[in-house]
Design an enzyme around this catalytic site. Structure first.
Site, PDB file in Angstrom:
ATOM      1  N   ASP A 199      85.299  51.109  45.435  1.00 46.98           N
ATOM      2  CA  ASP A 199      85.352  52.560  45.572  1.00 46.98           C
ATOM      3  C   ASP A 199      83.930  53.099  45.749  1.00 46.98           C
ATOM      4  O   ASP A 199      83.040  52.822  44.941  1.00 46.98           O
ATOM      5  CB  ASP A 199      86.010  53.189  44.326  1.00 46.98           C
ATOM      6  CG  ASP A 199      86.211  54.680  44.461  1.00 46.98           C
ATOM      7  OD1 ASP A 199      87.378  55.113  44.531  1.00 46.98           O
ATOM      8  OD2 ASP A 199      85.207  55.419  44.502  1.00 46.98           O
ATOM      9  N   MET A 200      83.752  53.871  46.797  1.00 48.29           N
ATOM     10  CA  MET A 200      82.425  54.414  47.084  1.00 48.29           C
ATOM     11  C   MET A 200      82.029  55.424  45.998  1.00 48.29           C
ATOM     12  O   MET A 200      82.863  56.168  45.485  1.00 48.29           O
ATOM     13  CB  MET A 200      82.408  55.107  48.459  1.00 48.29           C
ATOM     14  CG  MET A 200      82.921  54.255  49.610  1.00 48.29           C
ATOM     15  SD  MET A 200      82.170  52.631  49.703  1.00 48.29           S
ATOM     16  CE  MET A 200      80.501  53.069  50.106  1.00 48.29           C
ATOM     17  N   ARG A 254      84.142  68.214  40.009  1.00 49.14           N
ATOM     18  CA  ARG A 254      84.967  68.511  41.176  1.00 49.14           C
ATOM     19  C   ARG A 254      85.915  69.661  40.837  1.00 49.14           C
ATOM     20  O   ARG A 254      86.447  69.738  39.721  1.00 49.14           O
ATOM     21  CB  ARG A 254      85.775  67.274  41.554  1.00 49.14           C
ATOM     22  CG  ARG A 254      86.900  67.570  42.527  1.00 49.14           C
ATOM     23  CD  ARG A 254      87.623  66.304  42.931  1.00 49.14           C
ATOM     24  NE  ARG A 254      86.712  65.391  43.582  1.00 49.14           N
ATOM     25  CZ  ARG A 254      86.659  64.084  43.355  1.00 49.14           C
ATOM     26  NH1 ARG A 254      87.482  63.536  42.502  1.00 49.14           N
ATOM     27  NH2 ARG A 254      85.781  63.346  43.986  1.00 49.14           N
ATOM     28  N   ASP A 293      87.899  56.407  50.728  1.00 54.00           N
ATOM     29  CA  ASP A 293      86.706  55.767  50.150  1.00 54.00           C
ATOM     30  C   ASP A 293      87.014  54.561  49.265  1.00 54.00           C
ATOM     31  O   ASP A 293      86.165  54.130  48.509  1.00 54.00           O
ATOM     32  CB  ASP A 293      85.856  56.788  49.382  1.00 54.00           C
ATOM     33  CG  ASP A 293      86.240  56.886  47.915  1.00 54.00           C
ATOM     34  OD1 ASP A 293      87.437  56.843  47.607  1.00 54.00           O
ATOM     35  OD2 ASP A 293      85.322  57.016  47.089  1.00 54.00           O
ATOM     36  N   GLU A 294      88.217  54.003  49.378  1.00 49.53           N
ATOM     37  CA  GLU A 294      88.438  52.801  48.585  1.00 49.53           C
ATOM     38  C   GLU A 294      89.323  51.778  49.279  1.00 49.53           C
ATOM     39  O   GLU A 294      90.166  52.111  50.094  1.00 49.53           O
ATOM     40  CB  GLU A 294      88.944  53.135  47.184  1.00 49.53           C
ATOM     41  CG  GLU A 294      90.281  53.785  47.102  1.00 49.53           C
ATOM     42  CD  GLU A 294      90.417  54.594  45.808  1.00 49.53           C
ATOM     43  OE1 GLU A 294      89.717  55.617  45.694  1.00 49.53           O
ATOM     44  OE2 GLU A 294      91.196  54.199  44.947  1.00 49.53           O
TER      45      GLU A 294
HETATM   46  N1  LIG Z   1      91.061  66.731  45.306  1.00 47.48           N
HETATM   47  C1  LIG Z   1      90.332  66.452  46.407  1.00 47.48           C
HETATM   48  N2  LIG Z   1      90.374  67.279  47.473  1.00 47.48           N
HETATM   49  C2  LIG Z   1      89.667  67.012  48.571  1.00 47.48           C
HETATM   50  N3  LIG Z   1      88.881  65.949  48.733  1.00 47.48           N
HETATM   51  C3  LIG Z   1      88.799  65.095  47.695  1.00 47.48           C
HETATM   52  C4  LIG Z   1      89.509  65.306  46.498  1.00 47.48           C
HETATM   53  N4  LIG Z   1      89.226  64.297  45.655  1.00 47.48           N
HETATM   54  C5  LIG Z   1      88.379  63.508  46.313  1.00 47.48           C
HETATM   55  N5  LIG Z   1      88.112  63.955  47.550  1.00 47.48           N
HETATM   56  C6  LIG Z   1      87.219  63.342  48.536  1.00 47.48           C
HETATM   57  C7  LIG Z   1      85.776  63.604  48.193  1.00 47.48           C
HETATM   58  C8  LIG Z   1      85.315  62.336  47.515  1.00 47.48           C
HETATM   59  O1  LIG Z   1      83.936  62.086  47.712  1.00 47.48           O
HETATM   60  C9  LIG Z   1      86.171  61.283  48.162  1.00 47.48           C
HETATM   61  C10 LIG Z   1      86.443  60.095  47.264  1.00 47.48           C
HETATM   62  O2  LIG Z   1      87.061  60.517  46.058  1.00 47.48           O
HETATM   63  P1  LIG Z   1      86.793  59.792  44.681  1.00 47.48           P
HETATM   64  O3  LIG Z   1      86.581  58.340  44.921  1.00 47.48           O
HETATM   65  O4  LIG Z   1      87.871  60.153  43.753  1.00 47.48           O
HETATM   66  O5  LIG Z   1      85.472  60.450  44.090  1.00 47.48           O
HETATM   67  P2  LIG Z   1      83.980  60.260  44.543  1.00 47.48           P
HETATM   68  O6  LIG Z   1      83.841  59.156  45.505  1.00 47.48           O
HETATM   69  O7  LIG Z   1      83.459  61.574  45.021  1.00 47.48           O
HETATM   70  O8  LIG Z   1      83.249  59.942  43.183  1.00 47.48           O
HETATM   71  P3  LIG Z   1      83.317  58.587  42.363  1.00 47.48           P
HETATM   72  O9  LIG Z   1      81.927  58.058  42.361  1.00 47.48           O
HETATM   73  O10 LIG Z   1      83.774  58.963  41.010  1.00 47.48           O
HETATM   74  O11 LIG Z   1      84.289  57.674  43.043  1.00 47.48           O
HETATM   75  O12 LIG Z   1      87.403  61.937  48.502  1.00 47.48           O
HETATM   76 MN   LIG Z   2      84.733  57.268  45.135  1.00 44.82          MN
HETATM   77 MN   LIG Z   3      88.156  56.906  45.545  1.00 47.74          MN
END
Ligand SMILES: Nc1ncnc2c1ncn2[C@H]1C[C@H](O)[C@@H](COP(=O)(O)OP(=O)(O)OP(=O)(O)O)O1
Ligand SMILES: [Mn+2]
Ligand SMILES: [Mn+2]
Length: 594
Positions: free
Chosen positions: A12-13, A60, A115-116
DNA sequence: CATTAGGGAGCG
DNA sequence: CGCTCCCTA
């Protein structure tokens, strides 16, 4: 291959959208940042926040302005807007950068979100074993063990070193596979960084749920190994809702019906009890999961199954004229069209079904589909407009549209490959008779082709058990159970997908007709807000969970009598009731907010 | 007035 | 199948 012997990783990014923006503007590296959409309204809503900003409590979902209050140096990147609408292509493209690296290095990669990715490393690990590498701590510079929380780098090294030696000397616990998996993931994460510029984190475990869970244990820029011996002690402290698939109503049901907080607390319940409350499939899935068994395969899907564009029109921004609606139909159609054309060039396939989704002021959400015969902005827009016009209560000549629209979405799906590979031709030959009519048979083939679908037992049984009567949501489960006595039994416990508890019939029943009287009828005892006291265990139970709770005692009693009669309980499929209150609440909330 | 995606299961 | 509801990023 034993399904329990797989090695599964979840990558996961880290704060993905922020990293995408920082790659374009490196001067913001190391500074607290977030990404927001629509900055006109209080700084926009944040959809990604980096770790520097999280230290200030920025989260977020916050408004940009709120983040600035917590963190004055907070920098806000804004999602690109095209035609007045958020355009996420920048992040889709960055995602493709990452997946190119993954797909170039591994055979079995599943795109689980933008992102995963899940990766099945089982074969790669077996091959690596033959090389008889002598691995040292230096091969694991960002690796952690799920079972140990370490405060310092020295401590991490000490603990990991011990574990590393243990499993290289004596692999009694079969941890060596996981170690090699972690080695491969250290390598690929380095490659991702070198080739895309992005940092990521990862979980390595024996199934997808565990890999996903532990990926979050150490973030950012780290990876975590979850061994089978970690299951009990970690599950004992893992809130039910942290398990993927249990973050919503299903998780609430588990918490309510079994009166537990942590997933590990379910261990004391029999398979029958889990199935009686959660349904045959979900009960089985849970029973196995808490014993560390989860067999959902990593699928090989790299491509999207649908391409969509949508926009909300909250409050005064609602669409109340045909002209406005037409404009937005075109804006959305253009976004979908552009992405579909790109997809067609890259993937040699065409979407065959257009689905229009809209939410009206009446708070109804309407979904209607029509065939796609040709990619064209005009056709997408006009098809959408035609569908929307069907719900206009105003005169056809007027420009005014009622009720006003608060959301429009357009989605293209049911992709069909253009190229006739042999295997596809073979599959077609079966039902060639009716091709022309976009009908779906072909599409199903298409789906099944890319999906697993290996063993598909349960269908027969499920059909047999489908409850055909619409039961009133009033203490019905006992009754139904006895009705089912005659059913042939068996039922192989093989089902392994979790998910869903739904019951549209009951939901709509409540939404349409009820007010509290109907709900109150469910409750035998005292009403204390939404809770009543169970006469058997004296616990407070949400009233809409009472019927299942009674089932629970019923199952418990049967179990105590130590008789088996498994078949009876197993074969009784619970009709899932819905959390009616929540449904109504969200109905009201949305209505009042929009 | 969180938004804009996307995947999947069950019902009739 | 079409549609609704659920779950997630
Ligand atoms: N509820 C949402 N609405 C719109 N876009 C979202 C939402 N949640 C996440 N995203 C988008 C932005 C994030 O950068 C991307 C990946 O989500 P996520 O992996 O949950 O968090 P993240 O990558 O920003 O931080 P983390 O380091 O915790 O993984 O998807
Ligand atoms: Mn992520
Ligand atoms: Mn993710």
């Amino acid at each position: 291959m034993n399904i329990d012997h797989r090695v599964i990783a979840l990558i996961d990014m880290d704060c993905f959208y922020v990293q995408v923006e920082q790659r374009l503007q490196p001067e913001f590296l190391g500074k607290p940042c977030g990404v927001s959409q629509y900055y006109t309204w209080k700084g926009g809503g944040l959809i990604a926040v980096n770790y520097e900003a999280r230290d200030f409590g920025v989260k977020r979902g916050m408004r940009g302005e709120q983040a600035k209050e917590l963190c004055p140096d907070f920098h806000i990147f804004h999602v690109q807007e095209v035609n007045g609408k958020a355009n996420l292509n920048r992040y889709r493209d960055a995602s493709a950068d990452v997946f190119r690296v993954l797909n170039a290095n591994f055979k079995l990669v599943e795109k689980a979100s933008i992102d995963e990715a899940y990766i099945d490393l089982t074969e790669d690990v077996q091959k690596l074993k033959d090389k008889k590498l002598q691995l040292t701590i230096n091969d694991f510079s960002t690796t952690h063990l799920a079972g140990f929380t370490t405060k310092t780098e020295d401590e991490r090294i000490e603990i990991l070193n011990k574990w590393l030696n243990d499993c290289q000397l004596d692999d009694e616990k079969r941890n060596y596979d996981l170690l090699l998996g972690a080695y491969l993931i250290e390598q690929i994460r380095k490659k991702i960084k070198d080739q895309t510029g992005f940092f990521c984190s990862a979980g390595i475990a024996r199934n997808k749920i565990l890999a996903k869970l532990c990926c979050g244990f150490n973030k950012p820029k780290k990876q975590t190994i979850f061994t089978q011996s970690d299951i009990d002690h970690i599950f004992d402290k893992t809130p039910v809702q942290k398990i993927q698939g249990l973050g919503g109503k299903a998780g609430e049901r588990v918490v309510e019906l079994f009166q537990v907080e942590y997933i590990g607390q379910l261990r004391k319940y029999s398979l029958d009890m889990l199935q009686t409350s959660m349904g045959e499939k979900d009960g089985c899935w849970l029973f196995n999961l808490i014993r560390g068994i989860e067999t959902t395969p990593v699928s090989n899907r790299n491509l999207y199954k649908s391409i969509s564009a949508s926009k909300n029109f909250p409050g005064k921004t609602c669409l109340d004229t045909i002209d406005k609606i037409r404009t937005w139909c075109y804006n959305l159609a253009e976004d979908v069209f552009n992405r579909l054309e790109k997809d067609r060039a890259e993937n040699k396939r065409r979407a065959k079904l257009l689905t229009v989704i809209c939410t009206l002021a009446t708070n109804e959400t309407i979904t209607r589909s029509c065939p796609i015969n040709e990619y064209s902005i005009d056709r997408f827009a006009n098809d959408t407009l035609r569908i929307l016009k069907q719900y206009n209560k105003n005169s056809l000549t007027s420009n005014i549209y009622t009720p006003v629209i608060h959301h429009i979405g357009i989605s293209a799906g049911k992709f069909l490959d253009n190229i006739n590979t042999k295997s596809i031709a073979d599959l077609f030959s079966k039902q060639t008779t009716k091709i022309e009519t976009i009908t779906s048979t072909e599409n199903i083939i298409n789906c099944q082709e890319e999906e697993e679908e290996e063993e598909d037992n349960n269908t027969e049984e499920n059909i047999l058990e489908k409850p055909t009567t619409t039961t009133l949501p009033i203490q019905g489960d006992f009754f139904r159970k006895f009705q089912k006595f005659d059913e042939q039994t068996k039922i192989q416990l093989k089902s392994e997908n979790k998910t869903t508890t739904s019951s549209s019939s009951i939901t709509s029943f409540f939404s349409r007709y009820t007010s509290n009287e109907n709900i109150l009828n469910c409750s035998p005892n005292k009403i204390d807000d939404h809770y009543i006291t169970c006469s058997k265990c004296h616990k407070s139970i949400l009233i809409w969970n009472m019927p299942e709770h009674e089932d629970f005692h019923y199952a418990h009693e049967l179990q105590i009598e130590e008789n088996k009669t498994n078949s009876i309980i197993k074969s009784s499929k619970t009709i899932k009731r819905k959390n009616t209150n929540q449904t109504l609440d969200s109905f009201i909330n949305k209505k009042s907010k929009m």
